[in-house]
Design a protein around this motif. Sequence first.
Motif, PDB file in Angstrom:
ATOM      1  N   UNK A  85      76.392  60.286  -3.000  1.00 58.35           N
ATOM      2  CA  UNK A  85      77.330  60.856  -2.008  1.00 58.35           C
ATOM      3  C   UNK A  85      77.393  59.962  -0.773  1.00 58.35           C
ATOM      4  N   UNK A  86      76.280  59.278  -0.472  1.00 59.04           N
ATOM      5  CA  UNK A  86      76.268  58.347   0.666  1.00 59.04           C
ATOM      6  C   UNK A  86      77.371  57.304   0.518  1.00 59.04           C
ATOM      7  N   UNK A  87      77.611  56.885  -0.713  1.00 61.55           N
ATOM      8  CA  UNK A  87      78.682  55.907  -0.943  1.00 61.55           C
ATOM      9  C   UNK A  87      80.062  56.516  -0.643  1.00 61.55           C
ATOM     10  N   UNK A  88      80.192  57.822  -0.855  1.00 63.01           N
ATOM     11  CA  UNK A  88      81.467  58.486  -0.504  1.00 63.01           C
ATOM     12  C   UNK A  88      81.611  58.557   1.020  1.00 63.01           C
ATOM     13  N   UNK A  89      80.501  58.791   1.732  1.00 64.43           N
ATOM     14  CA  UNK A  89      80.558  58.774   3.203  1.00 64.43           C
ATOM     15  C   UNK A  89      81.126  57.430   3.664  1.00 64.43           C
ATOM     16  N   UNK A  90      80.646  56.354   3.038  1.00 58.17           N
ATOM     17  CA  UNK A  90      81.109  55.022   3.438  1.00 58.17           C
ATOM     18  C   UNK A  90      82.628  54.909   3.223  1.00 58.17           C
ATOM     19  N   UNK A  91      83.105  55.398   2.073  1.00 63.97           N
ATOM     20  CA  UNK A  91      84.557  55.341   1.809  1.00 63.97           C
ATOM     21  C   UNK A  91      85.347  56.098   2.878  1.00 63.97           C
ATOM     22  N   UNK A  92      84.861  57.293   3.227  1.00 65.80           N
ATOM     23  CA  UNK A  92      85.576  58.108   4.231  1.00 65.80           C
ATOM     24  C   UNK A  92      85.595  57.360   5.571  1.00 65.80           C
ATOM     25  N   UNK A  93      84.469  56.736   5.905  1.00 64.39           N
ATOM     26  CA  UNK A  93      84.386  56.032   7.192  1.00 64.39           C
ATOM     27  C   UNK A  93      85.271  54.780   7.182  1.00 64.39           C
ATOM     28  N   UNK A  94      85.288  54.063   6.069  1.00 65.06           N
ATOM     29  CA  UNK A  94      86.178  52.885   5.969  1.00 65.06           C
ATOM     30  C   UNK A  94      87.626  53.330   6.216  1.00 65.06           C
ATOM     31  N   UNK A  95      88.049  54.401   5.563  1.00 64.63           N
ATOM     32  CA  UNK A  95      89.434  54.875   5.723  1.00 64.63           C
ATOM     33  C   UNK A  95      89.701  55.331   7.162  1.00 64.63           C
ATOM     34  N   UNK A  96      88.738  56.045   7.739  1.00 69.63           N
ATOM     35  CA  UNK A  96      88.950  56.585   9.097  1.00 69.63           C
ATOM     36  C   UNK A  96      89.023  55.461  10.125  1.00 69.63           C
ATOM     37  N   UNK A  97      88.118  54.491  10.021  1.00 66.19           N
ATOM     38  CA  UNK A  97      88.137  53.385  10.989  1.00 66.19           C
ATOM     39  C   UNK A  97      89.399  52.547  10.796  1.00 66.19           C
ATOM     40  N   UNK A  98      89.849  52.429   9.547  1.00 66.20           N
ATOM     41  CA  UNK A  98      91.069  51.653   9.276  1.00 66.20           C
ATOM     42  C   UNK A  98      92.295  52.330   9.900  1.00 66.20           C
ATOM     43  N   UNK A  99      92.275  53.651   9.911  1.00 67.30           N
ATOM     44  CA  UNK A  99      93.373  54.378  10.572  1.00 67.30           C
ATOM     45  C   UNK A  99      93.323  54.177  12.079  1.00 67.30           C
ATOM     46  N   UNK A 137      92.007  51.570  13.624  1.00 73.48           N
ATOM     47  CA  UNK A 137      92.266  50.174  13.965  1.00 73.48           C
ATOM     48  C   UNK A 137      92.801  49.444  12.729  1.00 73.48           C
ATOM     49  N   UNK A 138      94.111  49.644  12.415  1.00 78.90           N
ATOM     50  CA  UNK A 138      94.659  49.101  11.161  1.00 78.90           C
ATOM     51  C   UNK A 138      94.517  47.575  11.043  1.00 78.90           C
ATOM     52  N   UNK A 139      94.524  46.863  12.170  1.00 79.55           N
ATOM     53  CA  UNK A 139      94.440  45.401  12.096  1.00 79.55           C
ATOM     54  C   UNK A 139      93.089  44.934  11.538  1.00 79.55           C
ATOM     55  N   UNK A 140      92.079  45.801  11.547  1.00 79.16           N
ATOM     56  CA  UNK A 140      90.746  45.414  11.072  1.00 79.16           C
ATOM     57  C   UNK A 140      90.400  46.075   9.736  1.00 79.16           C
ATOM     58  N   UNK A 141      91.406  46.640   9.089  1.00 84.39           N
ATOM     59  CA  UNK A 141      91.154  47.396   7.849  1.00 84.39           C
ATOM     60  C   UNK A 141      90.423  46.550   6.807  1.00 84.39           C
ATOM     61  N   UNK A 142      90.815  45.294   6.707  1.00 78.68           N
ATOM     62  CA  UNK A 142      90.204  44.425   5.688  1.00 78.68           C
ATOM     63  C   UNK A 142      88.712  44.227   5.954  1.00 78.68           C
TER      64      UNK A 142
END
Length: 300
Positions: A138-152, A154-159
């Motif tokens: 589930x920790x790996x799912x937390x990472x996915x949620x955080x990647x998506x949230x931070x990308x929203x 700051x879209x320029x840093x999504x990559x």
Amino acid sequence: MKKKLLHFVFSFLICVSANSCKRTSFEKETNKEVILASFTVLADIIENVAKDEFSVKSITKPGVEVHGYQPTPSDLIKASKADVFIDNGFGFELWAEKFVSNLQIKRVTISNRLEPIFISEDFYKGKPNPHAWISPKRGMIYVNVIVDSLSELKPSKAESFKNNGQIYKNKIAKIDKDFSLFINNLKKNNRYLVTCEGAFSYLTNDYGLKEAYLWPVNAESQITPKRMASTISLVKNKNIPSVFCESTVSNESQMVVASETGAKFGGDLFVDSLSQDNKSANTYLKMLQHNLTLIKKGLN
Ligand SMILES: [Zn+2]
């Protein structure tokens, strides 16, 4: 009323000294946007995805019991400077709703994107178990949620959030693989995890262990005689080699179980808070490793 209190706290700070007047205009300490996490485990996961792009802080400190935490005026000040508040949800932070209700702050709740496991007994019966991060899967799912949230945010840093997240998930995946291997080789009779708080349901569910605990959630950390008797009888009947407790509560009751049954006390696991020191469990990865190493030693 709360707004008035907040205003009072801020006014006091503004007037405290002439030198601090500039700072009291709530300019951020750096130019970075501030992410405020509700607890240290989450703050560490966020930091590993955000790297230098955000300044990440936690409301609760390492070693602190989080469920029933009472935010202080200085927490409100911290929050007033933050750009986003990230909490776990599933009822983990009993104080969060009240805390954010008077703040103009964006909020991300991780559990909105998680599948819950429900608590099956006692006062919290039917409510989601909040401790999903305790399972590496589930920790790996937390990472996915955080990647998506931070990308929203700051879209320029999504990559770069995606890359940071992938590198971090690879480390969690290694822990996940090691633990799965251990469980596959563990005698079926030893596949029991007995803890103080019922905080390990996601771990036991994801890796094929059975669980038993002295109380469902730390906020209600009172053991009943019935629960004590049933835990002792389970440990005796199943010949469970070790029992465990957690770092943020007293292990006294579990010591009684150990002495009544002849089981070893396997040590304190970390769940709700990272460790205060700077070695054993002061990051999420070290916390997982610490817990899984103790469980391996105890159940083998
Ligand atoms: Zn807890």
